[in-house]
Scaffold this motif. Structure first.
Motif, mmCIF file in Angstrom:
data_model
loop_
_atom_site.group_PDB
_atom_site.id
_atom_site.type_symbol
_atom_site.label_atom_id
_atom_site.label_comp_id
_atom_site.label_asym_id
_atom_site.label_seq_id
_atom_site.Cartn_x
_atom_site.Cartn_y
_atom_site.Cartn_z
ATOM 1 N N VAL A 1 20.029 68.664 30.654
ATOM 2 C CA VAL A 1 19.376 69.931 31.011
ATOM 3 C C VAL A 1 19.418 70.930 29.859
ATOM 4 O O VAL A 1 18.428 71.608 29.559
ATOM 5 C CB VAL A 1 20.029 70.523 32.272
ATOM 6 C CG1 VAL A 1 19.463 71.921 32.559
ATOM 7 C CG2 VAL A 1 19.823 69.598 33.458
ATOM 8 N N VAL B 1 24.822 65.499 33.113
ATOM 9 C CA VAL B 1 23.727 66.374 33.573
ATOM 10 C C VAL B 1 23.518 67.521 32.604
ATOM 11 O O VAL B 1 22.379 67.889 32.277
ATOM 12 C CB VAL B 1 24.016 66.895 34.992
ATOM 13 C CG1 VAL B 1 22.893 67.812 35.454
ATOM 14 C CG2 VAL B 1 24.197 65.741 35.957
ATOM 15 N N ARG C 1 19.095 72.441 26.367
ATOM 16 C CA ARG C 1 18.384 72.105 25.123
ATOM 17 C C ARG C 1 18.711 73.086 23.995
ATOM 18 O O ARG C 1 18.085 73.052 22.956
ATOM 19 C CB ARG C 1 16.871 72.148 25.374
ATOM 20 C CG ARG C 1 16.396 71.149 26.436
ATOM 21 C CD ARG C 1 16.648 69.714 25.993
ATOM 22 N NE ARG C 1 16.143 68.736 26.956
ATOM 23 C CZ ARG C 1 16.267 67.443 26.817
ATOM 24 N NH1 ARG C 1 16.895 66.956 25.756
ATOM 25 N NH2 ARG C 1 15.791 66.621 27.735
ATOM 26 N N VAL D 1 24.436 74.681 35.737
ATOM 27 C CA VAL D 1 24.442 73.257 36.080
ATOM 28 C C VAL D 1 25.792 72.865 36.695
ATOM 29 O O VAL D 1 25.859 72.132 37.694
ATOM 30 C CB VAL D 1 24.144 72.410 34.836
ATOM 31 C CG1 VAL D 1 24.317 70.918 35.148
ATOM 32 C CG2 VAL D 1 22.752 72.701 34.316
#
Length: 625
Positions: free
Chosen positions: A97, A93, A99, A49
């Motif tokens: 994203v 972000v 988890r 990310v």
């Protein structure tokens, strides 16, 4: 040849690598270089990310439009802004994203942008350092040693540019600011104050100094140039601040210090709107257009887009040079060059009637004091007085709205024929100011730098030939201004007059001619042992000092700081008619008779005594010395 886009892509890949490196370093620091196994899944996904988010932000901030070898403070600021945005956006972000549990540690979000900024800025700085050393490092030991005078932005830029030059090697800087003493600029130390130049020049075997003060007042730069001259160092100077700011020249395009840097003043600022209002789209006539002042007047007038510029002069060669110059530099200006004598009433009337000028600048005159004193005295009267009358009368007849007489400080309490004739010319214009609709203005100023017949070109020739330099008297002083300054103030005065005024220019402080001669000798790189100064005695009609205002005159200020208006004595009724009877004599008149008549017409005129006794006194003084 490798394209610019290819280099930009390589820089982008370097920064992406920096994102990866900063991410893992942040993790390693967080866990004391032993990352627990359960944190790795979130770290890997979070890294993906971060690469996408931060790579996009870095590109969006334009970090890849510059060239690394020229990376500078603006690039670092751009990096800082990009990383700051990335530091805010990346955690948001990643939290959405990723988890996995445990999640990315908060310390990683804090440390990673800092490490990325260090990497991105550091790699650029290192590359620039390596590249400059590779390109210019070998030049630092070469070149002529030079001292930079000044410590401001221009001096900093100059040192940086000269560090890439094989011609110069900067050994240090001198600046009067206490805060800058002992500091370094691109590896060059501030060695002391400007007054320490002689010591520094001797210590470092320096023969050149560069004055890097384009924004300083002229008095400051002149004082610094004088320090260079007295230290026996050849002085160079960076261009003016306006030329540097507009990009016309670079700071490193230094030039030699000339006499105008020692004598000149701060640039003149005129009200261009006011001047443009009475010149633009109008016919303008300049007499004596081929001379020093006349030709510069023509150049300055050309800036204001006259409909036609009528250049009138008796000198064929002067007109030819002016026409050639205008064809090259001012092709958009319609110029008419006309040969003629200002005393020729038929020719002057013809020109006035044909072109109907809106303003006439009368600069035609005999102005050389010694030449006009004896054998040419009557011709000085006819040219300077009768010639002025002919041109001024013709202007009144043709309905010319404005007439500007170019006068001189030698018209004040004159001691020579030339000065007395110019004072008479002033009175002629004052008398005509009461007739017709023409506004007459008179503008007085002193010597102009570099004008034909002035002392400076003469000194330059004498120094070039090895001397001696001839000065008339040890105490003689003169006012000086540049030709462009004089021309601009003439235009400004022409826009301000209401009729009959005598405008007096601010000439600054008088200059001792012998000191000027000494400075010019040193400026040439020689000493008084190489080029002697010889005192020759005052020439016929010459004063020890010049005045700008007569004793009986008062002045009042104008809206321009360098122009004042003198209140002169009024002209009596019938005076001009009586003068014309004398002027229209057709026979030759001897110098003694001319001086006697001038005393009748100009009461303040006191002819100077013969110069021979002065010469004897000066010679005896030199012999005793």
């Amino acid at each position: 040849m490798i394209s610019k886009n290819y280099y930009s892509f390589l820089v982008f890949l370097s920064d992406v690598f920096g994102v990866v490196l900063a991410w893992w370093l942040a993790y390693l620091v967080r866990f004391n270089f032993a990352i627990p196994q359960e944190f790795l899944p979130a770290a890997v996904v979070g890294l993906g990310v971060a690469i996408v988010v931060q790579g996009s932000i870095l590109r969006a901030f334009g970090l890849y439009r510059g060239v690394w070898v020229f990376a500078s403070l603006p690039d670092l600021l751009r990096i800082a802004r990009a990383v700051a945005v990335a530091a805010l956006v990346t955690p948001l972000v990643v939290v959405v994203v990723v988890r996995y549990h445990p999640e990315v540690p908060r310390l990683v979000f804090l440390m990673q942008p800092l490490l990325l900024a260090i990497y991105a800025g550091g790699t650029r700085a290192l590359y620039r350092t390596w590249k400059e050393f590779h390109l210019y490092g070998a030049l630092r030991a070469l070149g002529e040693p030079v001292v930079v005078l000044g410590g401001g932005e221009a001096a900093v830029n100059l040192v940086r540019e000269l560090s890439r030059s094989a011609e110069w090697r900067v050994v240090g800087l001198l600046d009067d600011s206490r805060a800058r003493q002992g500091r370094e600029v691109y590896g060059c130390k501030v060695l002391g104050r400007i007054d320490d130049l002689a010591r520094v020049a001797d210590e470092f075997k320096v023969r050149h100094a560069i004055i890097a003060m384009p924004g300083a007042r002229h008095e400051v730069r002149r004082a610094v140039a004088s320090v260079c001259v007295r230290a026996g160092v050849k002085a160079l100077i960076v261009p003016g601040i306006e030329d540097v700011m507009t990009g016309r020249v670079k700071v490193s395009e230094v030039r030699k210090v000339d006499v105008e840097d020692l004598l000149g003043r701060d640039p003149v600022r005129i009200d261009t709107l006011e001047v443009r209002e009475y010149l633009r789209g109008k016919a303008v006539m300049v007499t004596g257009a081929g001379g020093s002042i006349g030709s510069e007047l023509c150049r300055q007038i050309a800036r204001f887009e006259p409909s036609v510029l009528v250049c009138f002069d008796i000198s064929e060669f002067g007109l030819y040079r002016l026409a050639e110059e205008f064809a090259v530099h001012y092709p958009h200006v319609q110029i008419v060059v006309l040969a003629g004598d200002v005393k020729d009433v038929v020719r002057v009337d013809e020109v006035m009637a044909r072109y109907r000028p809106h303003v006439v600048f009368h600069a035609a005159a005999y102005k050389h004091v010694p030449l006009m004193e004896d054998d040419n005295a009557w011709q000085a009267v006819r040219n300077n007085v009768l010639g002025t009358w002919q041109v001024a009368r013709s202007a009144v007849t043709a309905g010319v709205p404005r007439f500007v007489l170019v006068s001189t400080d030698k018209a004040v309490n004159p001691t020579n024929v030339m000065g007395a004739t110019k004072r008479l010319a002033e009175r002629v214009c004052q008398a005509l100011a009461r007739q017709g609709r023409t506004q007459f203005e008179i503008v007085r100023f002193g010597n102009v730098l570099g004008s034909a017949g002035s002392v400076i070109p003469k000194f330059q020739e004498q120094i070039a030939s090895g001397g001696p330099v001839t000065v008339t008297h040890p105490e003689i002083t003169r006012f000086f201004m540049s030709i462009p300054e004089a021309a601009q103030l003439l235009l400004q005065a022409g826009s301000m007059g209401q009729g009959g005024e005598i405008f007096v220019m601010d000439m600054g402080e008088p200059v001792r001619i012998v000191e000027l001669a000494r400075d010019m000798i040193r400026l040439s790189g020689r000493s008084e042992d190489d080029v002697r100064i010889v005192f020759t005695g005052l020439r016929p009609g010459e004063k020890l000092y010049e005045e700008v205002l007569a004793d009986s005159e008062q002045t009042r200020a104008t809206h321009h700081p360098k122009l004042r208006i003198a209140r002169a004595q009024p002209v009596e009724d019938g005076w001009i008619e009586a003068l014309l009877l004398w002027l229209r004599q057709r026979r030759a008149v001897g110098a003694a008779e001319v001086r006697g008549e001038l005393r009748r017409w100009v009461p303040e005129y006191v002819p100077s005594p013969p110069s021979a006794p002065v010469l004897t006194v000066v010679e005896k003084t030199i012999q005793r010395a």
